[in-house]
Design a protein around this motif. Structure first.
Motif, short mmCIF file in Angstrom:
data_model
loop_
_atom_site.label_atom_id
_atom_site.label_comp_id
_atom_site.label_asym_id
_atom_site.label_seq_id
_atom_site.Cartn_x
_atom_site.Cartn_y
_atom_site.Cartn_z
N PRO B 66 8.90 50.47 28.77
CA PRO B 66 8.80 51.47 29.96
C PRO B 66 7.39 52.17 29.48
O PRO B 66 7.23 52.70 28.24
CB PRO B 66 9.83 52.52 29.51
CG PRO B 66 10.50 52.02 28.06
CD PRO B 66 10.15 50.80 28.13
N VAL B 67 6.39 52.41 30.39
CA VAL B 67 5.30 53.22 30.02
C VAL B 67 4.97 54.36 29.63
O VAL B 67 4.67 54.79 28.58
CB VAL B 67 4.30 52.85 31.17
CG1 VAL B 67 3.00 53.63 31.00
CG2 VAL B 67 3.84 51.46 31.65
N SER B 68 5.76 55.34 30.38
CA SER B 68 5.93 56.71 29.81
C SER B 68 6.30 57.00 28.45
O SER B 68 5.89 57.71 27.88
CB SER B 68 5.94 57.59 31.00
OG SER B 68 7.30 57.82 31.16
N GLU B 69 7.61 56.46 28.34
CA GLU B 69 8.53 56.62 27.12
C GLU B 69 7.70 56.14 26.01
O GLU B 69 7.32 56.82 24.99
CB GLU B 69 9.81 55.84 27.18
CG GLU B 69 10.75 56.29 26.03
CD GLU B 69 11.73 55.09 26.04
OE1 GLU B 69 12.17 54.71 27.19
OE2 GLU B 69 12.41 55.21 24.96
N LEU B 70 6.97 54.53 25.99
CA LEU B 70 6.19 54.28 24.96
C LEU B 70 4.81 55.03 24.71
O LEU B 70 4.61 55.48 23.61
CB LEU B 70 5.78 52.94 25.27
CG LEU B 70 4.94 52.09 23.97
CD1 LEU B 70 6.03 52.15 22.76
CD2 LEU B 70 4.74 50.71 24.49
N ARG B 71 4.14 55.57 25.83
CA ARG B 71 2.99 56.30 25.77
C ARG B 71 3.27 57.79 24.99
O ARG B 71 2.53 58.07 24.02
CB ARG B 71 2.35 56.60 27.17
CG ARG B 71 1.14 57.29 27.11
CD ARG B 71 0.60 57.37 28.64
NE ARG B 71 -0.52 58.59 28.78
CZ ARG B 71 -0.27 59.59 29.08
NH1 ARG B 71 0.70 60.26 29.55
NH2 ARG B 71 -1.42 60.33 29.22
N GLU B 72 4.44 58.17 25.21
CA GLU B 72 4.77 59.49 24.66
C GLU B 72 4.90 59.24 23.03
O GLU B 72 4.78 60.05 22.09
CB GLU B 72 5.98 59.82 25.12
CG GLU B 72 5.95 61.59 25.21
CD GLU B 72 7.28 61.93 26.14
OE1 GLU B 72 8.30 62.16 25.81
OE2 GLU B 72 7.18 61.83 27.51
N ARG B 73 5.69 58.23 22.88
CA ARG B 73 6.29 57.92 21.53
C ARG B 73 4.71 57.65 20.54
O ARG B 73 4.65 58.12 19.52
CB ARG B 73 7.03 56.75 21.41
CG ARG B 73 7.61 56.26 20.05
CD ARG B 73 8.82 57.39 19.57
NE ARG B 73 9.29 56.98 18.38
CZ ARG B 73 8.93 57.70 17.15
NH1 ARG B 73 7.98 58.73 17.39
NH2 ARG B 73 9.14 57.29 16.06
N VAL B 74 3.78 56.84 21.38
CA VAL B 74 2.70 56.27 20.47
C VAL B 74 1.67 57.48 20.16
O VAL B 74 1.23 58.02 19.32
CB VAL B 74 1.94 55.15 21.22
CG1 VAL B 74 0.63 54.97 20.40
CG2 VAL B 74 2.62 54.01 21.03
N THR B 75 1.65 58.41 21.12
CA THR B 75 1.01 59.67 21.25
C THR B 75 1.34 60.65 19.97
O THR B 75 0.75 61.09 19.10
CB THR B 75 1.26 60.36 22.48
OG1 THR B 75 0.64 59.55 23.36
CG2 THR B 75 0.48 61.92 22.35
N GLU B 76 2.88 60.60 19.84
CA GLU B 76 3.37 61.36 18.86
C GLU B 76 3.19 60.49 17.62
O GLU B 76 2.88 61.33 16.46
CB GLU B 76 4.90 61.54 19.24
CG GLU B 76 5.91 62.36 18.26
CD GLU B 76 7.33 61.76 18.59
OE1 GLU B 76 7.93 61.87 17.38
OE2 GLU B 76 7.70 61.50 19.61
N ILE B 77 3.23 59.42 17.41
CA ILE B 77 3.23 58.82 16.11
C ILE B 77 1.85 58.83 15.63
O ILE B 77 1.59 59.25 14.31
CB ILE B 77 3.48 57.16 16.42
CG1 ILE B 77 4.93 56.89 16.33
CG2 ILE B 77 2.97 56.47 14.95
CD1 ILE B 77 5.20 55.44 17.22
N LEU B 78 0.75 58.96 16.38
CA LEU B 78 -0.66 59.10 16.10
C LEU B 78 -1.06 60.49 15.62
O LEU B 78 -1.92 60.74 15.25
CB LEU B 78 -1.63 58.61 17.22
CG LEU B 78 -1.68 57.05 17.53
CD1 LEU B 78 -2.33 56.55 18.47
CD2 LEU B 78 -2.27 56.40 16.10
N GLY B 79 -0.02 61.40 15.83
CA GLY B 79 -0.21 62.73 15.80
C GLY B 79 -1.15 63.58 16.81
O GLY B 79 -1.60 64.59 16.58
N LEU B 80 -0.77 62.92 18.02
CA LEU B 80 -1.69 63.43 19.00
C LEU B 80 -1.11 64.41 19.96
O LEU B 80 -1.45 64.61 21.27
CB LEU B 80 -2.48 62.25 19.91
CG LEU B 80 -3.42 61.32 18.89
CD1 LEU B 80 -3.70 60.17 19.85
CD2 LEU B 80 -4.60 62.15 18.57
#
Lengths: 211, 211
Positions: B66-80
């Motif tokens: 799911p694009v928006s869930e994964l995007r949110e998660r990767v953003t968070e992981i990267l510290g962004l």
């Protein structure tokens, strides 16, 4: 004298040694030790001696290397004894920053053509150049004798731009777009991505702090 | 959920995946396959699945992520998921190009202080900032709450600047100076050198052509 054996990291070290040699020449020093070169290159003096031994015999044990002779030789090895003509693809903010930064010129790299696909940008005057339509790349590249390409387009267009550069005869590309490009054997590709470097710092700080 | 196990190259791949997710979100797509992500990251779909599996379970086999869930998660992981305050040391041409390029802001990085040691530059107004004397770094860094440093000084001053940044509490540095910096354990350092990348292209073209 066997450049084929020289690794990418050894080439980078030569670039770092060249900065030391430039600084020593500017300061009027005539000799440089492998220790001086090692410090800047982040390596051991033994590594410096090994790197330089690939290109012939320089200096005498205990006396160091002659600055201006070594500087000339490293310049020649790196291919910097001449000027290089560069094509810049992408007339956006980062393209403009690189073009007007102008720090490349001192090292022998001249931007000889700029391309974009945006009708608002095509025809703009940048210094002594005009932004060209990417559709006319093939013709412009030939007349301007461009040898290297710099890609500063969005990620989504970068592969297509790389393919066009290669079809126009370019064999060396510096890619700033945040994507991994596929290039055929014989084409040299280097990648720089400023945002990705900053993001990796953000990742490190986030996880180091236990967040 | 084990960020300590994530390599520097895996972090870079996450940044590349994030670009794909941004583009998909912008295009209104709701799912993305590991193949779509793999293409941009220059890896195999299996590698994508492995990279993402470190951070929990996403997507269903055959249905994609799911694009928006994964995007949110990767953003968070990267510290962004927050903004970062950056100190820029070196108010020369490249410093100006980076400052006015402004491409970092969109990714969450704000230049909060600029330093130089040149009396002609100290006091210059750059946007809403004033170039500060490097001698006052310690005080300025504290009041401006800078967390990351960008070094764009000449090679010869870069180590001293890095030492001062670290003494002021900075734990992450992006170095543009053409020199290898020494930093203590726990400090994250990334290096970018544009001239050195171009020089490595020059080397490749020179030797490939048998010159």
């Amino acid at each position: 004298m066997c450049p084929a054996k020289i690794s990418e990291s050894a080439v980078r070290r030569l670039s770092l040694y060249l900065r030391v040699l430039d600084a020593f020449e500017l300061a009027g020093k005539t000799t440089v030790s492998s220790g001086d070169l090692a410090e800047r290159g982040g390596v051991t003096p033994a590594q410096v001696r090994k790197d330089l031994s690939h290109f012939g015999s320089f200096g005498k044990r205990g006396l160091g290397y002659p600055v201006s002779e070594l500087r000339e030789r490293v310049t020649e090895i790196l291919g910097l004894g001449r000027r290089w003509r560069v094509g810049l693809v992408g007339a956006g903010k980062l393209g403009a920053a690189l073009f007007f930064y102008d720090g490349f010129r001192g090292q022998g790299f001249d931007v000889a053509a700029i391309f974009d696909n945006d009708p608002d940008k095509i025809g703009q005057r940048w210094g002594r150049l005009v932004v060209e339509d990417i559709e006319s790349m093939d013709r412009v590249m030939r007349t301007s004798q461009v040898e290297m390409g710099i890609i500063v387009t969005p990620a989504v267009s970068a592969q297509q731009v790389a393919d066009r550069l290669i079809a126009s005869g370019v064999e060396a590309i510096l890619n700033f777009a945040p994507t991994r490009l596929q290039v055929p054997p014989g084409i040299t590709l280097r990648n720089v991505n400023l945002e990705i470097e900053l993001e990796s710092l953000a990742f490190a700080l986030t996880h180091e702090n236990g967040a």
